[in-house]
Design a protein around this motif. Structure first.
Motif, PDB file in Angstrom:
ATOM      1  N   UNK A 148       3.242   0.415   2.872  1.00 40.35           N
ATOM      2  CA  UNK A 148       3.382  -0.430   3.777  1.00 40.35           C
ATOM      3  C   UNK A 148       3.055  -2.278   3.080  1.00 40.35           C
TER       4      UNK A 148
ATOM      5  N   UNK B 138      -3.422   5.504  -0.788  1.00 35.82           N
ATOM      6  CA  UNK B 138      -3.560   4.826  -2.112  1.00 35.82           C
ATOM      7  C   UNK B 138      -4.259   3.292  -0.955  1.00 35.82           C
ATOM      8  N   UNK B 139      -4.987   2.292  -2.232  1.00 31.49           N
ATOM      9  CA  UNK B 139      -5.151   1.282  -1.168  1.00 31.49           C
ATOM     10  C   UNK B 139      -4.266   0.308  -1.730  1.00 31.49           C
ATOM     11  N   UNK B 140      -4.584  -1.089  -0.956  1.00 34.93           N
ATOM     12  CA  UNK B 140      -3.583  -2.256  -1.224  1.00 34.93           C
ATOM     13  C   UNK B 140      -3.872  -3.037  -2.175  1.00 34.93           C
TER      14      UNK B 140
ATOM     15  N   UNK C 204       0.580  -1.429  -0.059  1.00 31.51           N
ATOM     16  CA  UNK C 204      -0.017   0.283   0.201  1.00 31.51           C
ATOM     17  C   UNK C 204       0.902   1.701  -0.268  1.00 31.51           C
TER      18      UNK C 204
END
Lengths: 110, 113
Positions: free
Chosen positions: A86, A41-43, A37
């Protein structure tokens, strides 16, 4: 209760260094997924490992699923600032849902 | 490419307000999910839906409800927002169920004052 524990929680390194992050459980998983991620933003799915002992490579990223299917690792060779983000591991729970680890935040400094 | 969009990137609401978070996916996926993401806790599943008008509770459904009137749209509703619902909310969709690859939207950062 099935849990996925990730370590370390935070990692700050210089560009060019190698690193390994871990995803561990006391439970057996039929498969594990790794997501990245990026900030804001999204994963996004990087890889799914399904066989004990399996090793998968994605450019400079190497993913390994433990022989007993209770753990997984992600090794990055020669980290670059674009690797910052992440990293989340996820696996299927007994109830058929996906459960996530708490994540490892990686910062790669130029 | 699968695209999952969320109606707002940032939202600020007051305690007690009713809040709607909208999610739309364009790949005809059967399954849609709502997660909340908090530091040190990873992603926690709030609700998911495997078909239009169908919904199932996730791990932390209290204080939330959902609506899926059309296949492409999944809404998360906070009936009466509270400060402990301040969080990042992520919507996702998948083709073949929760264990299939999930495609995430960019998230909505909700602050409840």
């Amino acid at each position: 209760t099935q849990l996925l524990e990730q370590s370390p929680q935070f990692l700050s390194i210089q560009e060019g260094e190698n690193l390994t992050v871990y995803c561990n459980s006391s439970s057996v998983f039929s498969s594990l997924q790794w997501y990245r991620q990026e900030p804001g933003e999204g994963p996004v799915l990087l890889v799914t490992v399904v066989t004990g002992g399996e090793v998968k490579k994605l450019k400079r990223l190497t993913f390994q699923f433990g022989d007993a299917r209770k753990d997984s690792s992600l090794h990055i060779t020669a980290a670059q600032p674009g690797d910052t983000g992440l990293y989340l591991c996820a696996g299927p729970s007994n109830t058929g849902k996906l459960i996530f680890g708490q994540g490892t935040t990686l910062q790669v400094k130029p | 490419d699968v695209k999952v969009t969320q109606s707002s990137r940032y939202l600020v609401k007051r305690t007690g307000e009713k809040v709607f978070l909208e999610c739309v996916q364009d790949m005809d996926h059967e399954n849609m999910f709502w997660y909340r993401q908090d530091p040190g806790l990873g992603l926690r599943l709030i609700y998911f839906s495997y078909d239009v008008k169908m919904k199932e509770k996730g791990d932390i459904p209290e204080g939330y409800s959902v609506s899926r009137e059309k296949k492409e749209r999944f809404s998360l509703i906070l009936e009466s927002a509270s400060t402990n619902q301040t969080s990042m909310y992520l919507c996702a969709s998948s083709l073949q169920g929760a264990l299939d690859t999930q495609y995430f939207g960019p998230g909505t950062r909700l602050t409840v004052l």
